[in-house]
Structures are given as C-alpha cells and as structure tokens.
Design a protein around this motif. Structure first.
Motif, short mmCIF file in Angstrom:
data_model
loop_
_atom_site.label_atom_id
_atom_site.label_comp_id
_atom_site.label_asym_id
_atom_site.label_seq_id
_atom_site.Cartn_x
_atom_site.Cartn_y
_atom_site.Cartn_z
N GLU A 451 29.68 50.44 4.78
CA GLU A 451 29.86 49.13 5.40
C GLU A 451 31.31 48.65 5.28
O GLU A 451 31.95 48.82 4.24
N TRP A 452 31.75 47.98 6.35
CA TRP A 452 33.07 47.37 6.40
C TRP A 452 32.96 46.01 7.08
O TRP A 452 32.10 45.79 7.92
N ARG A 453 33.86 45.12 6.71
CA ARG A 453 33.95 43.83 7.40
C ARG A 453 34.55 44.04 8.78
O ARG A 453 35.49 44.82 8.97
N THR A 454 34.00 43.33 9.79
CA THR A 454 34.58 43.39 11.13
C THR A 454 36.01 42.83 11.08
O THR A 454 36.23 41.67 10.72
N ALA A 455 36.97 43.65 11.46
CA ALA A 455 38.36 43.23 11.41
C ALA A 455 38.67 42.28 12.56
O ALA A 455 38.24 42.51 13.70
N PRO A 456 39.39 41.17 12.31
CA PRO A 456 39.85 40.33 13.42
C PRO A 456 40.77 41.12 14.34
O PRO A 456 41.57 41.94 13.88
N LEU A 457 40.67 40.85 15.63
CA LEU A 457 41.48 41.59 16.61
C LEU A 457 42.68 40.80 17.11
O LEU A 457 43.55 41.37 17.79
N TRP A 458 42.76 39.48 16.78
CA TRP A 458 43.89 38.74 17.33
C TRP A 458 45.20 39.33 16.81
O TRP A 458 45.34 39.74 15.67
N GLY A 459 46.16 39.45 17.72
CA GLY A 459 47.45 40.02 17.39
C GLY A 459 47.51 41.53 17.40
O GLY A 459 48.59 42.12 17.24
N ILE A 460 46.37 42.21 17.65
CA ILE A 460 46.34 43.67 17.52
C ILE A 460 47.27 44.34 18.53
O ILE A 460 47.85 45.40 18.27
N GLY A 461 47.46 43.70 19.69
CA GLY A 461 48.33 44.27 20.71
C GLY A 461 49.81 44.17 20.39
O GLY A 461 50.63 44.76 21.10
N MET A 462 50.16 43.44 19.33
CA MET A 462 51.56 43.30 18.95
C MET A 462 51.91 44.11 17.71
O MET A 462 52.98 43.95 17.12
N THR A 463 51.01 45.00 17.30
CA THR A 463 51.23 45.79 16.09
C THR A 463 52.51 46.61 16.17
O THR A 463 53.31 46.63 15.23
N GLU A 464 52.72 47.28 17.28
CA GLU A 464 53.92 48.12 17.39
C GLU A 464 55.19 47.27 17.38
O GLU A 464 56.20 47.64 16.77
N THR A 465 55.15 46.11 18.04
CA THR A 465 56.30 45.21 18.06
C THR A 465 56.67 44.77 16.65
O THR A 465 57.85 44.73 16.28
N VAL A 466 55.67 44.43 15.85
CA VAL A 466 55.92 43.89 14.50
C VAL A 466 56.13 45.00 13.49
O VAL A 466 57.07 44.96 12.68
N SER A 467 55.28 45.99 13.50
CA SER A 467 55.25 46.99 12.43
C SER A 467 55.88 48.33 12.79
O SER A 467 56.04 49.18 11.91
N GLY A 468 56.17 48.54 14.07
CA GLY A 468 56.81 49.79 14.47
C GLY A 468 55.89 50.98 14.52
O GLY A 468 56.35 52.13 14.55
N HIS A 469 54.58 50.74 14.53
CA HIS A 469 53.62 51.83 14.62
C HIS A 469 52.34 51.31 15.27
O HIS A 469 52.20 50.11 15.51
N THR A 470 51.43 52.21 15.54
CA THR A 470 50.13 51.82 16.10
C THR A 470 49.01 52.47 15.30
O THR A 470 48.06 53.03 15.86
N TYR A 471 49.08 52.38 13.97
CA TYR A 471 48.03 52.91 13.10
C TYR A 471 47.00 51.81 12.82
O TYR A 471 47.37 50.70 12.46
N PHE A 472 45.71 52.17 12.96
CA PHE A 472 44.66 51.18 12.80
C PHE A 472 43.56 51.71 11.88
O PHE A 472 43.57 52.85 11.46
N LEU A 473 42.60 50.82 11.61
CA LEU A 473 41.47 51.01 10.70
C LEU A 473 41.93 50.83 9.26
O LEU A 473 43.12 50.65 8.97
N HIS A 474 40.98 50.86 8.33
CA HIS A 474 41.27 50.49 6.94
C HIS A 474 42.26 51.42 6.27
O HIS A 474 42.89 51.04 5.29
N ASP A 475 42.41 52.64 6.79
CA ASP A 475 43.32 53.60 6.18
C ASP A 475 44.36 54.13 7.14
O ASP A 475 45.07 55.08 6.82
N GLY A 476 44.46 53.52 8.32
CA GLY A 476 45.50 53.92 9.26
C GLY A 476 45.29 55.28 9.90
O GLY A 476 46.22 55.83 10.49
#
Length: 517
Positions: A451-476
């Motif tokens: 089981e995992w908590r449902t991750a909020p999706l707001w801002g998800i489309g700006m991940t590359e702009t902010v973090s320089g990557h597009t790795y997702f989920l609890h462990d990328g």
C-alpha cells in the motif's frame, strides 16, 4: 476572490457526479475512524447550506468542452503564476500578508541552512549528525522539488535513502489495524550514508535495474526498469536477518499547508476499505500517533502517509535526515541506535539558549510555516483541446477514483492563507494496494507492504523545469509519466490496462493533461 465564488455559488449548481465514485462519497466512517480530529484547532464549522455548495463545486464534471471555473488556480487564492525556471516551486503563497512573507523568508533561510558539526563558532548552525543523509533540507528537496535516484556511479544518493525496520514490537492498541514493526537493532529506522569524521557511515546505496518491454496499442512500446536495492559497505555489522528495506525519494514540497487544511471528513468520504461499491478501489485511511496532539490522527504526509502534520514531518526529517534534535525529537544523536555507542556519546549541538536542542520550537515553526506556504503554480493550457481530451480520458479511465481532483479547505479563524480555498491537488490522501510490482513489503502504521498513499499530482508537469529530470514514483524508477502509469497495479490495474489498450492519440492526450497540472 475564490471565497466570494464559493459563497455565492447556488446550491442547485450541478456538475454530474459519475457512478464511478458516487457510492464512495456516501460511505460512512466505520468505528475505528471515529474521533479522528483535524489538524487545526480554529475551525469555523460548515453550515448545511455551505456544505451543499461545496459538494456541488467539487463534484466531478461530465463536460469536457471547456475548463471548469477556477480550475487553473490549483491552490486557490494561494496560487502563483507558473514560472519557466527552477524557482517555480519556491514561491510563497500569493495571499500571504507582508509580515507572513517575512516569516516565509526566514523559514526559507533555515530550510537552506547548511548544518555543521559541533562545536562550531555559532550555536545557530551546529549539531549535524553524527550520522546523516544531507546537511540541509534543501539538499534533498532541491529547489523544493522531487529528488531522484543516483544517475550513475559518480552521482550521490543525497535525495534518496532506505528506510529499515524488522517485524514485531509493541502493537499500538489505540490504532485499529496497526502493523507492529520495530527498528533494526544496529541501524534504527533509516539508513544514513554520510557521517562526521571519526564515525563510520551506515551504508552506501546499491541499485541494479532490469528492464522489461511493454507493448502498447497502435504498435507503440515502453520500457520499465525494475530496481533491486542493496545496502552495501555496512558500517555497523550485518542487518537483522528479517530486515525490511524500502527506498524513498524526497517528494516535492508545494501545497502542503493546503493538504493539511482539507477536512478529515472530506478525505474519509472517499474511503471504501471493503469495496462496498464494487468498483475495485478500496482506499483506506492511514492512522498514526501524533506527537503534537498526543492522540491518533489521520496520516497525510510521506509516501505511506506516516505523519499527520507538516510540523511532525519536518521534525522527523530534521532528526532522521540531518541528525538535528528538536522539541519533538530531543536526542542530540539523531537516529543513532544503542548499539552505536560512539555515535551516542559524541558531542552534540544542544544549547541552553535553544531550550536544550539543536533547533528550537521557534526555528521548527518557521521551517514548518515555510513548508506549509510553498505555493502551487497555476496550471497551463487548461483550455487546450488536447488537454481537455486528456482530462476526459483521465476521468473516464477511473484515475479520479484515487486522484480525486478537488476539495475546499476548512474555513479557519484568522483568515490564514489556507482558509476556505478551492484547491485541485488530485489525491485522496488514502492508502491503496498498488500491486506486487510496486510493493516494498515493508509495513508502516496501518499500511501493509503493498500500500501507498495516493500522491498529489499538482505541479507534476513542471518537474523537469524545477528538478531537471522526469523521475516519478516513490523511488524514482519511472523515467517519465507514461512509465509511472504503467507501474500501477493492484487497485489501479484496470485503469492502467485501459491506458495500454486505448488509441495512441488518447494516450498522448492523457499525458498532455498530466503535463498541464
């Protein structure tokens, strides 16, 4: 502006609520959820008329010809314009007062502070370690965005670590469904890969990936990488033979205060642990013990919702990630276990001028205020036809059964930035079985190993702009949004399979919608 909109909304406004979640919203809370209190103490109770207006404005739409009113403002009046640079997640809530913005700036300074080993020339910065994962909050949450797994042998795992526990321990009788675990006798509950001179680091993180091919409709394909994690170069003897390891990547920081202000009853309304409506979705609330309120509370923060408040999440990170003591975790040695005697005997940075800890309650409250008020950027292209089509695909595929689009936060006395806001976080903050592929097989609180908590999706489309990557989920492990979807299993298997089988143009529209969030 948004408060005026909600106050004036006619009760008769009807956004059709699909049968997909109709039964969920009417599910009564069973006995083991009773008494769960809200985070805030200064709540203005809702009237029946106000509750009806809120239900209308947060109901799912079946009209995808245009964006919904105020949909572009994901964080309500706290929303800021979307910046096209790495500072997009580092802005204060737009509705802060001048004085509050000053507190935000001071909290930002503490969030970015590089802690040093004791003794130091100033008591304000000493207390690091002796064991730690990072020297500052900002080192893990770089630019307040997502962390990532190491990219090759030369890259540090500074924004990622392994949690650890073993079975057993004392059950928490106050929390129904609690799964008892305890710390590893040598390594505690979190593995630290850095240490001060004279102390051995606990481990180094090893990751190996095995890729598999996934065939999609229309002749398209995707590749998923399945990770295997190992704790290497152990500094304090072997792990317990029953040690359970779970990877964690630092999550993005935006909108935390708004998530904290969602009423408990609005979150529990989406819970359906026995799947009474038969839609295959069985969201369960995480319930954890609050150190601040000294009682069980709804878990909201962390990948398994292991903390009920932003304050407790912040204090836990100071102790576990940096080795900094606070009033909630007063031990100067941080996460050192009784077996790590040199670590426990080392000089710490506690000082009488800071109430005998390394960050006092004033400093902890400022960091918490900063974390609560990192603003959500406005959505982009909400009226774009492909985005609207992707939103329809998102809704009709069943994604909204867990990623609930919108809420209205509590009306709070004092008119804080989080008070009575229409927000669009796309989460139910509940625990869901995500299948064997994503299972870490490590319980936490009431969450089992799948089981995992449902991750909020707001801002998800700006991940590359902010973090320089597009790795997702609890462990990328997911390298893009499509891979993240394809890893969904368990309760999300049906929605995932629909994405695999849908026409390629619908799949592209779905990704385009997610990129607009």
């Amino acid at each position: 502006m948004y408060k005026v909109f909600l106050a004036c909304l006619p009760v008769a406004v009807a956004f059709a609520l699909p049968a997909l979640i109709a039964a969920q919203t009417a599910t009564p809370a069973p006995a083991d959820w009773s008494g769960l209190r809200d985070v805030h103490l200064d709540i203005v109770p809702r009237t029946e008329e106000e509750a009806a207006r809120i239900a209308a404005v947060t109901a799912l739409t079946d009209d995808f010809s245009a964006a919904q009113p105020f949909e572009q403002n994901s964080g309500g009046a706290a929303t800021v314009r979307a910046r096209n640079n790495a500072d997009a997640f580092s802005q204060p809530s737009a509705n802060l007062s001048f004085e509050e913005e000053l507190d935000f700036r001071v909290g930002n300074g503490l969030f970015r502070r590089l802690w040093v080993s004791p003794p130091a020339s100033t008591i304000a910065s000493d207390g690091l370690g002796p064991l730690y994962n990072a020297r500052s909050c900002q080192r893990c949450h770089l630019k307040d965005g997502r962390g990532h797994p190491p990219e090759g042998p030369q890259d540090s795992a500074v924004s990622m670590f392994l949690r650890i526990s073993i079975p057993g321990g004392s059950p928490m009788d106050e929390i129904a469904g609690y799964i008892a675990t305890q710390a590893d006798p040598n390594y505690g509950t979190q593995l630290q890969d850095f240490s001060l001179p004279g102390h051995a680091a606990e481990y180094s993180l090893g990751i190996a990936y095995e890729e598999t091919l996934v065939e999609l409709s229309g002749g398209e394909t995707a590749r998923l990488r399945a990770p295997v994690y190992t704790a290497e170069d152990l500094g304090y003897g072997p792990l317990h033979p029953e040690a359970m390891l779970s990877p964690r990547v630092a999550p993005q920081m935006i909108g935390l205060g708004l998530l904290e202000a969602i009423p408990v009853e609005d979150i529990l309304a989406h819970a359906d642990p026995e799947d009474a409506d038969g839609n295959g979705i069985s969201g369960r609330p995480q319930v954890v013990w609050s150190l601040v309120h000294d009682q069980p509370m709804l878990g909201r923060f962390g990948h398994k919702a292991g903390n009920p408040t932003v304050l407790e999440q912040s204090a836990g990170a100071f102790a576990g990630d940096i080795g900094i003591s606070s009033p909630l975790h007063p031990n100067g040695w941080g996460e050192c276990t009784p077996a790590q005697t040199n670590c426990r005997q080392a000089l710490d940075g506690a000082d009488p001028e800071q109430d005998g800890v390394e960050i006092d309650r004033v400093g902890l409250d400022l960091v918490t205020f900063y974390s609560q008020n990192l603003a959500v950027p406005a959505r982009r292209d909400v009226d774009d036809p492909e985005v609207l089509r992707g939103k329809e695909v998102f809704n009709t595929s069943g994604c909204v059964a867990c990623h609930v689009p919108s809420y209205v936060t509590h009306r709070l006395q004092g008119d804080t930035a989080q008070s009575f806001q229409l927000i669009w976080p796309y989460t139910d903050l509940l625990l869901h079985d995500m299948g064997e592929g994503l299972a870490d097989n490590r319980p936490e609180g009431r969450a089992d190993g799948r089981e995992w908590r449902t991750a909020p999706l707001w801002g998800i489309g700006m991940t590359e702009t902010v973090s320089g990557h597009t790795y997702f989920l609890h462990d990328g492990r997911a390298r893009n949004l499509l891979e993240a979807i394809l890893w969904h299993g368990g309760e999300a298997q049906s929605a995932r399979d629909q994405v695999v089988e849908m026409p390629p143009e619908d799949r592209a529209a779905l990704i385009r919608f997610l990129e607009s969030l």
